[in-house]
Design a protein around this motif. Structure first.
Motif, short mmCIF file in Angstrom:
data_model
loop_
_atom_site.label_atom_id
_atom_site.label_comp_id
_atom_site.label_asym_id
_atom_site.label_seq_id
_atom_site.Cartn_x
_atom_site.Cartn_y
_atom_site.Cartn_z
N SER A 49 0.82 -1.20 0.00
CA SER A 49 0.00 0.00 0.00
C SER A 49 0.86 1.26 0.00
N ASP A 50 1.95 1.24 0.75
CA ASP A 50 2.77 2.44 0.89
C ASP A 50 3.69 2.68 -0.30
N CYS A 51 4.05 1.62 -1.03
CA CYS A 51 5.08 1.74 -2.07
C CYS A 51 4.56 1.64 -3.49
N PHE A 52 3.29 1.28 -3.67
CA PHE A 52 2.74 1.15 -5.03
C PHE A 52 1.42 1.91 -5.11
N ALA A 53 1.42 2.93 -5.94
CA ALA A 53 0.24 3.79 -6.03
C ALA A 53 -0.12 4.04 -7.50
N PRO A 54 -1.43 4.05 -7.79
CA PRO A 54 -2.52 3.71 -6.88
C PRO A 54 -2.69 2.19 -6.80
N SER A 55 -3.00 1.70 -5.62
CA SER A 55 -3.17 0.26 -5.45
C SER A 55 -4.46 -0.03 -4.69
N ILE A 56 -4.96 -1.23 -4.95
CA ILE A 56 -6.14 -1.74 -4.24
C ILE A 56 -5.77 -3.07 -3.62
N GLY A 57 -6.17 -3.29 -2.39
CA GLY A 57 -5.95 -4.55 -1.71
C GLY A 57 -7.21 -5.08 -1.07
N TYR A 58 -7.35 -6.38 -1.11
CA TYR A 58 -8.43 -7.06 -0.38
C TYR A 58 -7.80 -8.12 0.51
N THR A 59 -8.23 -8.18 1.75
CA THR A 59 -7.85 -9.27 2.62
C THR A 59 -9.11 -10.04 2.99
N PHE A 60 -8.99 -11.35 3.04
CA PHE A 60 -10.14 -12.21 3.30
C PHE A 60 -9.82 -13.17 4.45
N ALA A 61 -10.85 -13.47 5.23
CA ALA A 61 -10.80 -14.53 6.23
C ALA A 61 -12.23 -15.05 6.39
N PRO A 62 -12.39 -16.24 6.93
CA PRO A 62 -13.73 -16.81 7.01
C PRO A 62 -14.73 -16.00 7.83
N THR A 63 -14.28 -15.36 8.93
CA THR A 63 -15.21 -14.66 9.81
C THR A 63 -14.73 -13.25 10.10
N ALA A 64 -15.66 -12.39 10.52
CA ALA A 64 -15.31 -11.02 10.89
C ALA A 64 -14.35 -11.00 12.08
N GLU A 65 -14.52 -11.91 13.01
CA GLU A 65 -13.62 -11.98 14.17
C GLU A 65 -12.20 -12.29 13.73
N GLN A 66 -12.04 -13.21 12.78
CA GLN A 66 -10.70 -13.53 12.28
C GLN A 66 -10.09 -12.35 11.55
N ILE A 67 -10.91 -11.62 10.79
CA ILE A 67 -10.41 -10.44 10.10
C ILE A 67 -9.88 -9.41 11.09
N ASN A 68 -10.66 -9.10 12.11
CA ASN A 68 -10.32 -8.01 13.01
C ASN A 68 -9.31 -8.39 14.09
N LYS A 69 -9.33 -9.64 14.53
CA LYS A 69 -8.48 -10.02 15.65
C LYS A 69 -7.17 -10.67 15.21
N LEU A 70 -7.02 -10.92 13.92
CA LEU A 70 -5.78 -11.51 13.43
C LEU A 70 -5.04 -10.50 12.55
N LEU A 71 -5.28 -10.53 11.25
CA LEU A 71 -4.49 -9.71 10.34
C LEU A 71 -4.64 -8.21 10.61
N TRP A 72 -5.86 -7.72 10.77
CA TRP A 72 -6.03 -6.27 10.92
C TRP A 72 -5.59 -5.77 12.29
N LYS A 73 -5.58 -6.62 13.27
CA LYS A 73 -4.96 -6.26 14.56
C LYS A 73 -3.48 -5.98 14.35
N GLU A 74 -2.82 -6.81 13.55
CA GLU A 74 -1.40 -6.61 13.28
C GLU A 74 -1.16 -5.38 12.41
N ILE A 75 -2.01 -5.15 11.42
CA ILE A 75 -1.86 -3.97 10.57
C ILE A 75 -1.97 -2.70 11.40
N ARG A 76 -2.97 -2.64 12.27
CA ARG A 76 -3.13 -1.46 13.13
C ARG A 76 -1.93 -1.28 14.04
N SER A 77 -1.46 -2.38 14.63
CA SER A 77 -0.32 -2.31 15.53
C SER A 77 0.94 -1.85 14.79
#
Length: 279
Positions: free
Chosen positions: A110-138
């Motif tokens: 996201s920071d080095c290639f513009a303009p870019s689009i990204g999608y991240t997928f996981a089976p559940t909303a909890e997995q999305i927010n408590k796994l990958l996106w928790k790390e992205i925010r951190s």
């Protein structure tokens, strides 16, 4: 004085100029953590990052060649007819850093290639927010990196044509393909976390969006079956597959806590099946 500062600021290289070809340095210097290195027999985070870097290099070089910007004799990473392994498949057990790795690559792209689009997928909303996106925010918190990461939802937004969003696939209710497909951009990254549980429509939608740009598909899972799309991905010529074993992790090899919160030797001894199933 203020005018001179603005001129000096404009002369500083951008993130893209500094780091587009060095994701490992970007992760160390901008996100503040160090990927761990394995070996050819037991790869770690660094080996996956190198595959990501090569796939981008090859695609950029192919595009320059097709546009007439490079002659065949100037090509370093790709030659006509080469198959580019832009799909990166990672088998890994728990607490070896596969989600942290994905977070670093999402931010780098996201920071080095513009303009870019990204999608991240996981089976559940909890997995999305408590796994990958928790790390992205951190990773991005307090770092003055471009764009805005939302606390309440899995989104990193730099503009209407430049963003990364997270999607749970269990709430599609039969309309998943329509909700995802149709996005095209100069640069595209797709991350499928906990990939064995992700619905088939996601894989089909990603395939429909892959053409026309510089594309990375990163799929991660702790595999349990041989019938999933994740397993079948291994057989494609465009896939580079890795198996990150707990036994090759620095904490297990040294017996200490080289990486905080990661797998430990005592977890592995006598309890491999329970604590880190990919060995």
């Amino acid at each position: 004085m203020e005018r001179r500062r603005r001129r000096e600021s404009r002369s500083e290289p951008s993130l893209a100029e500094q780091y587009y070809d060095d994701p490992e340095a970007y992760i160390r210097e901008k996100l503040g953590w160090t990927p761990w290195k394995g070996t050819p027999a037991m790869p770690g985070q660094v080996e996956v990052i190198q595959a990501y870097r090569l796939a981008i290099r090859q695609q950029l070089e192919r595009r320059a060649f097709q546009r007439g910007e490079l002659d065949e004799g100037e090509l370093r990473y790709w030659t006509p007819g080469d198959v580019i392994k832009y799909r990166i498949r990672v088998e890994a057990g728990h607490t070896v850093g596969k989600t942290k790795l994905a977070s670093g690559l999402v931010s780098h792209f996201s920071d080095c290639f513009a303009p870019s689009i990204g999608y991240t997928f996981a089976p559940t909303a909890e997995q999305i927010n408590k796994l990958l996106w928790k790390e992205i925010r951190s990773d991005r918190r307090g770092k003055a990196l471009p764009g805005r990461v939302y606390d309440g939802k899995p989104e990193l937004v730099r503009g209407p044509e430049h963003f990364v969003v997270g999607r749970a696939t269990s709430d599609a209710r039969g309309t998943g393909t329509e909700r995802v497909q149709g996005q095209h951009q100069k640069y595209l990254i797709f991350v499928i976390d906990e990939a064995e549980g992700v619905a088939d429509y996601v894989w089909d939608s990603i395939e429909s969006m892959e053409s026309g740009g510089i594309v990375i598909v990163l799929a991660l899972a702790n595999p349990r079956t041989r019938t999933s799309k994740f397993h079948k991905l291994k057989g494609l010529s465009t896939t580079r597959s890795f198996r990150i074993s707990c036994l090759g992790h620095p904490n297990v090899l040294t017996g200490g806590e080289v990486i905080d919160g990661a797998v430990r030797r005592e977890w592995v001894e006598g309890m491999v099946e329970k604590h880190c199933e990919v060995v």
